[in-house]
Design a protein around this motif. Sequence first.
Motif, mmCIF file in Angstrom:
data_model
loop_
_atom_site.group_PDB
_atom_site.id
_atom_site.type_symbol
_atom_site.label_atom_id
_atom_site.label_comp_id
_atom_site.label_asym_id
_atom_site.label_seq_id
_atom_site.Cartn_x
_atom_site.Cartn_y
_atom_site.Cartn_z
ATOM 1 N N SER A 1 40.768 46.032 38.981
ATOM 2 C CA SER A 1 39.521 45.306 39.230
ATOM 3 C C SER A 1 39.139 45.310 40.705
ATOM 4 O O SER A 1 37.956 45.255 41.047
ATOM 5 N N LEU A 2 40.121 45.367 41.575
ATOM 6 C CA LEU A 2 39.836 45.402 43.007
ATOM 7 C C LEU A 2 39.458 46.795 43.488
ATOM 8 O O LEU A 2 38.540 46.961 44.304
ATOM 9 N N SER A 3 40.128 47.821 42.986
ATOM 10 C CA SER A 3 40.002 49.156 43.571
ATOM 11 C C SER A 3 38.916 50.026 42.949
ATOM 12 O O SER A 3 38.173 50.708 43.671
ATOM 13 N N PHE B 34 32.368 41.339 48.712
ATOM 14 C CA PHE B 34 32.920 41.550 47.373
ATOM 15 C C PHE B 34 31.860 42.174 46.478
ATOM 16 O O PHE B 34 30.717 41.719 46.445
ATOM 17 N N SER C 109 38.768 40.426 39.130
ATOM 18 C CA SER C 109 40.179 40.399 39.520
ATOM 19 C C SER C 109 40.709 38.971 39.623
ATOM 20 O O SER C 109 41.928 38.753 39.603
ATOM 21 N N PHE D 265 44.580 43.393 37.649
ATOM 22 C CA PHE D 265 44.216 42.865 38.970
ATOM 23 C C PHE D 265 43.887 43.982 39.952
ATOM 24 O O PHE D 265 42.828 43.985 40.591
ATOM 25 N N PHE D 266 44.780 44.954 40.077
ATOM 26 C CA PHE D 266 44.558 46.019 41.063
ATOM 27 C C PHE D 266 43.455 46.978 40.634
ATOM 28 O O PHE D 266 42.723 47.504 41.474
ATOM 29 N N GLN E 43 34.281 43.386 41.222
ATOM 30 C CA GLN E 43 35.571 42.984 41.767
ATOM 31 C C GLN E 43 35.918 41.533 41.446
ATOM 32 O O GLN E 43 37.095 41.167 41.447
#
Length: 481
Positions: free
Chosen positions: A169-171, A296, A303, A166-167, A300
């Motif tokens: 995929s976001l960062s 987005f 995530s 999750f993190f 991303q």
Amino acid sequence: MATSVPAQNNKFPPQIPFIIGNEACERFSFYGMRNILTMFLIQYLLLEAVPEKGLREAEAKSLMHTFMAGVYFFPLIGGYLADRFFGKYRIILGLSLVYCLGHLCLALFEDSRNGFFAGLALIAIGSGGIKPCVSAMVGDQFNESNSHLVKKVFAIFYWTINFGSFFASLSIPLLLKHYGPSVAFGIPGVLMFIATLIFWAGRHRYVKVPPTGANPHSFLKVVGSALRNRGQGKSWLDGAKREHPEEAVDGVRAVFRISGLLLPFVPFFWMLFDQKASTWVVQASAMDPHVFGFEFLPSQMQSINPALVMVLIPLLTAVVYPAFQRGGWELTPLRRMPLGLAIGAMSFIIAGIFQVQMEGGATLSIGWQFLPYVVLTLAEILVSTTGLEFAYTQAPREMKGTIQSVWLLTTTLANVAVAIASKLNVFSGSGQFFFYAGFALVAAVGMALVARRYVVRDYYQTSAPVPTEERTAAGVTAKTA
């Protein structure tokens, strides 16, 4: 003389945090690099070599799925080497260093196709090779006194995987946009190095199960013996009983039974699922990135999947499955998997409808992808988490490793098929969504029909199946789907 029962221990072994910490950092590193791979190939590495955008996207998808096929092929080799020759600890530590070297190549050779592809190959070997060893090593740390904690620790283990995903995929997509490929691939490399250090730091605490050496009654040896001694019984496998114990032959028979259920159908699910990192990312890149004032990036959106997994697994386990059972229609594993395939097909139909609208000139917000992600994640839980556990329970102890290999092979075959289809650019635009959805629907129907004739045998502590009426005494259950 009565045997003493060890006192129950309600504390996790002190070495478990080292393995969990290693897994969290390793999964961040893997998903961080994988989830930006398609966009990096399209926007950077292939930009000059393949000027036409459509062909470049097809080439990027083919490379992405070739890499994923390698990631799920090398567990077969890593698990074999660990079990037979080197042990899990040595394989994990050694291949983790190979893994780190692969990340280093990605960061250093962002402009070199040969250097970058060498990095991908090293990561496929490292990531794939340690995959079966880390989870198995978690189980090795428990004994009779704390075996009741195994299920809980694997729940934490699975949650950790999705937390890291999750993190990452976001960062990491943000790092690619603002700082370029070297930093975006370098940070996951740093995390993998930290993962290796964490694992190494627990070296004196681990329970290290020694390798078993060559197995005289392995799957391949039993099959070879059966082929040499054909015509010795009712089944072609009966000939192997001249050289191998009956339990080993029955174990091979179980592998073929389960393979006949999994191999023809489950790859069609992975064809859908793994395209969220390729086809769905390409679709997202053509959408309006703004959602409620936030922007987005296409990568991303991935995530959404791990975030939903952490929510939907408890919901299905605690609420949905019991509700169906109370209603008189239990969602058995053999019902969940075909249903999951059909639901996965629906996610691609929804995404295909979006693609049709975009091809007609409509501008869609990237937020619309949330809907097919929800549907695909539900399918993942029904197929993946169910199928892995089902495959494990359907084989005797001696063949559980072979069955896990069969399960991983379904993902390898799927990614090889998508890589070839993408390379040939057979379908593009909305057609590719409906193409894969159609195959998955056919597979769902086929699996449901085969499952109706499949007789379930859950192997517990005893190794040989017994008739239904004896199952209570022997610890084996036999029932129809």
